[in-house]
Design a protein around this motif. Structure first.
Motif, short mmCIF file in Angstrom:
data_model
loop_
_atom_site.label_atom_id
_atom_site.label_comp_id
_atom_site.label_asym_id
_atom_site.label_seq_id
_atom_site.Cartn_x
_atom_site.Cartn_y
_atom_site.Cartn_z
N THR A 234 0.83 -1.21 0.00
CA THR A 234 0.00 0.00 0.00
C THR A 234 0.86 1.25 0.00
O THR A 234 0.58 2.22 -0.72
CB THR A 234 -0.93 -0.01 1.22
N ALA A 235 1.91 1.26 0.81
CA ALA A 235 2.80 2.41 0.88
C ALA A 235 3.47 2.66 -0.47
O ALA A 235 3.59 3.81 -0.92
CB ALA A 235 3.84 2.22 1.97
N ALA A 236 3.92 1.59 -1.11
CA ALA A 236 4.58 1.74 -2.41
C ALA A 236 3.62 2.29 -3.46
O ALA A 236 3.97 3.16 -4.26
CB ALA A 236 5.16 0.40 -2.85
N ASP A 237 2.39 1.79 -3.46
CA ASP A 237 1.39 2.29 -4.42
C ASP A 237 1.14 3.78 -4.20
O ASP A 237 1.06 4.55 -5.16
CB ASP A 237 0.07 1.53 -4.26
N SER A 238 1.01 4.18 -2.95
CA SER A 238 0.70 5.58 -2.66
C SER A 238 1.85 6.49 -3.04
O SER A 238 1.64 7.59 -3.57
CB SER A 238 0.37 5.75 -1.17
N LEU A 239 3.09 6.04 -2.82
CA LEU A 239 4.24 6.87 -3.16
C LEU A 239 4.40 7.01 -4.66
O LEU A 239 4.65 8.12 -5.18
CB LEU A 239 5.50 6.27 -2.53
N ALA A 240 4.23 5.92 -5.38
CA ALA A 240 4.35 5.99 -6.85
C ALA A 240 3.30 6.92 -7.43
O ALA A 240 3.54 7.57 -8.46
CB ALA A 240 4.22 4.59 -7.44
N ALA A 241 2.14 7.01 -6.78
CA ALA A 241 1.05 7.82 -7.31
C ALA A 241 1.33 9.32 -7.21
O ALA A 241 0.76 10.11 -7.98
CB ALA A 241 -0.25 7.49 -6.59
N VAL A 242 2.20 9.74 -6.27
CA VAL A 242 2.41 11.18 -6.08
C VAL A 242 3.69 11.71 -6.72
O VAL A 242 3.85 12.92 -6.88
CB VAL A 242 2.40 11.56 -4.58
#
Length: 277
Positions: A234-242
């Motif tokens: 989840t953390a990786a997905d959120s970081l890639a999104a921003v």
């Protein structure tokens, strides 16, 4: 061309001596990578294996973050000083990609925002904080609790406190205390709070990363493993999104179990995206 395995040193802007090693060609003769370790880690065997896989195609610099291993330390701590350490290492390598592991990924992103073209690309491996969650980036115990234990002369309790923060079952702690590596963990226990402050600076302070995502224009790769925890995914997905120029990938395994060849391939691909010959 050279492979340097003994310690070399550079000096940060506040006079702190930072220890590092180099694998691969002499700096300036090939693309360069600087490895930024996470909490309670310095120059891990797996990163040496990755550097070996990159071989003579890439100059890989691994270093001891301040307060760890053979590096010095200077009070008071600040995230800015850790960025200054990376700047001093870039004076050794020339412009380089940063490979940030766990909390080191957020330090690498801070350096990318602050140092601009000196950082050519960033790989964030298993980031630990969901930037879309709205929650505090760092458990308060990781800063105030750890600092209180260290001030009381009890670094072992500081390490135990951190292990509790990350959810290690308490029954495993006595086994860890009996291991040969426990003394090294106690020696670098004060730096747990440093990583806590790196995480806190993602959302807090005048130069919070959350207000600066658009300044990180370098190619980025956010990676986790097939066996990484769901929270890491989840953390990786959120970081890639921003991140403006980020790609997302999942490698086999997780943590120190990822095959070095897979990580080396990811680093090489990132360098190609950055246009580094």
């Amino acid at each position: 061309m050279t492979t340097l395995t003994a310690d070399a040193y550079t000096t940060s802007s506040d006079g702190t001596r930072i220890a590092y090693d180099l694998t691969g060609p002499t700096p300036g003769l090939a693309p360069a990578v600087v490895v930024v370790d996470g909490v309670l880690a310095h120059r891990l065997p797996v990163t040496h294996a990755v550097a070996t896989e990159l071989g003579q195609e890439v100059t890989t610099l691994r270093y001891d973050r301040r307060g760890r291993g053979a590096s010095g330390d200077t009070a008071p701590y600040s995230v800015d000083r850790e960025v200054d350490d990376i700047a001093a290492l870039l004076d050794v390598t020339g412009p380089a990609a940063l490979v940030g592991i766990s909390t080191g990924g957020f330090l690498a992103l801070r350096a990318a925002a602050d140092l601009g073209p000196g950082v050519t690309a960033v790989l964030c491996w298993e980031p630990t904080y969901d930037v879309a969650s709205g929650e505090a980036p760092a458990d308060p115990r990781m800063i105030a609790g750890v600092e209180a234990c260290v001030a009381a002369g009890d670094p072992g309790s500081a390490v135990e406190l951190f292990l509790d923060v990350v959810g290690m079952p308490c029954g495993l702690v006595p086994r860890m205390r009996a291991s040969a590596s426990w003394a090294d963990l106690e020696a670098i226990a004060p730096t747990i709070a440093y990583d806590g402050r790196v995480l806190a600076a993602v959302a807090l302070g005048r130069r919070a990363l959350m207000c600066r995502w658009d300044q990180i224009v370098q190619p980025a790769l956010v990676a986790d493993g097939t066996a990484s925890a769901a929270t890491v995914r989840t953390a990786a997905d959120s970081l890639a999104a921003v991140l403006p120029a980020a790609r997302r990938t999942t490698l086999p395994g997780h943590g120190a179990d990822v095959p070095p060849a897979a990580m080396a391939d990811a680093v090489a691909g990132l360098l190609r995206r950055a246009g580094v010959p």
